[in-house]
Design a protein around this motif. Sequence first.
Motif, mmCIF file in Angstrom:
data_model
loop_
_atom_site.group_PDB
_atom_site.id
_atom_site.type_symbol
_atom_site.label_atom_id
_atom_site.label_comp_id
_atom_site.label_asym_id
_atom_site.label_seq_id
_atom_site.Cartn_x
_atom_site.Cartn_y
_atom_site.Cartn_z
ATOM 1 N N ALA A 1 0.577 5.716 3.339
ATOM 2 C CA ALA A 1 -0.536 5.305 4.202
ATOM 3 C C ALA A 1 -0.379 3.843 4.609
ATOM 4 N N PRO A 2 -1.037 3.432 5.708
ATOM 5 C CA PRO A 2 -0.958 2.025 6.139
ATOM 6 C C PRO A 2 -1.413 1.035 5.072
ATOM 7 N N PHE A 3 -2.361 1.435 4.221
ATOM 8 C CA PHE A 3 -2.841 0.526 3.184
ATOM 9 C C PHE A 3 -2.126 0.737 1.854
ATOM 10 N N GLY A 4 -1.011 1.474 1.874
ATOM 11 C CA GLY A 4 -0.267 1.739 0.642
ATOM 12 C C GLY A 4 0.889 0.789 0.412
ATOM 13 N N GLY A 5 0.872 -0.364 1.097
ATOM 14 C CA GLY A 5 1.989 -1.299 0.985
ATOM 15 C C GLY A 5 2.268 -1.761 -0.431
ATOM 16 N N MET A 6 1.215 -2.031 -1.197
ATOM 17 C CA MET A 6 1.427 -2.486 -2.561
ATOM 18 C C MET A 6 1.988 -1.376 -3.437
ATOM 19 N N LEU A 7 1.541 -0.144 -3.225
ATOM 20 C CA LEU A 7 2.127 0.977 -3.972
ATOM 21 C C LEU A 7 3.603 1.127 -3.622
ATOM 22 N N ARG A 8 3.935 0.914 -2.362
ATOM 23 C CA ARG A 8 5.332 1.047 -1.941
ATOM 24 C C ARG A 8 6.205 -0.039 -2.573
ATOM 25 N N SER A 9 5.639 -1.205 -2.777
ATOM 26 C CA SER A 9 6.379 -2.257 -3.475
ATOM 27 C C SER A 9 6.457 -1.982 -4.969
ATOM 28 N N LEU A 10 5.396 -1.382 -5.491
ATOM 29 C CA LEU A 10 5.296 -1.173 -6.936
ATOM 30 C C LEU A 10 6.349 -0.207 -7.461
ATOM 31 N N ILE A 11 6.830 0.701 -6.622
ATOM 32 C CA ILE A 11 7.794 1.686 -7.112
ATOM 33 C C ILE A 11 9.185 1.091 -7.317
ATOM 34 N N ARG A 12 9.401 -0.124 -6.835
ATOM 35 C CA ARG A 12 10.680 -0.793 -7.073
ATOM 36 C C ARG A 12 10.566 -1.688 -8.290
#
Length: 290
Positions: A169-180
């Motif tokens: 989702a557009p507001f999922g940027g932090m989740l997308r960073s968190l998986i790394r």
Amino acid sequence: MHLERLIEDASRRLLTAENGHQQVTQPMNGLQILRQSFPSSFEASLYEPILCLTLRGEKQVAIGEQTLSFRPGECLLVSHDLPVCSRITKAPYLALILEVDVATIRELYDKVADLALDNERARAAQTHQADPGLLDALRRYLALADSPADAKVLGTLTSKEIHYRLLMAPFGGMLRSLIRHDSNASAIARAIGYIRDDIRAPIAVPDLARRVGMSASSFHKHFKTITSTTPLQYQKELRLLEARRLLKTGGALVTTAAYDVGYESPSQFSREYARKFGVPPSQDSLNATG
């Protein structure tokens, strides 16, 4: 359409609950429905990773220097453990609250790792309008509560779909960073874990930064960007929240609670407690034992 059906279904599941100021039910694993009849004053609490979808009313959440408001159809997504102050600003208030399983998010890494996922401007708390796909997945997950057999087979799959939709989702940027594992988001999440493991221990920012593989200046910068507060302020918020729990539920004495959460000066503790909660700790202790 999806929002209206969610409102109808969520409201129906609260019809048998006792009338009162606040009603909470958990129809599915990790999913709660919350209804509150009246606006509220600010209440301090700790948010662990969650998705909060407002169905009716409005809510405001203050996180450090950041204040967020969200209305019907809007979501609050929290990716890290955060001390917050929240209040219902418009009632009746109705919301779905889903626990975000970071382990499930990380399981999806291989399927999304080749996409451009990093968002250095993302914060640990974001709000956004929920898209139809997310609303539909939440509606189907809630509906599974009517059939235990379906819930047993399809619950995990639907929950994973919800997590995938949050991730993309557009507001999922932090989740997308968190998986790394090597991202700033992951480093700050590990630092938060170290702070929470022993809130009594004094924080040495250079040592904490070294433990998560960052320089002290970079660590301080990214901690504040992500959490909207500093490591020292974050720890103080945790200490005060834990002290309040000890006073209100454990019947602890004020001095004992102060020392138990890491304060060396009971008078300093009392000042900061009253500033945070609006009442002296002795009043909360008295109310718990009275």
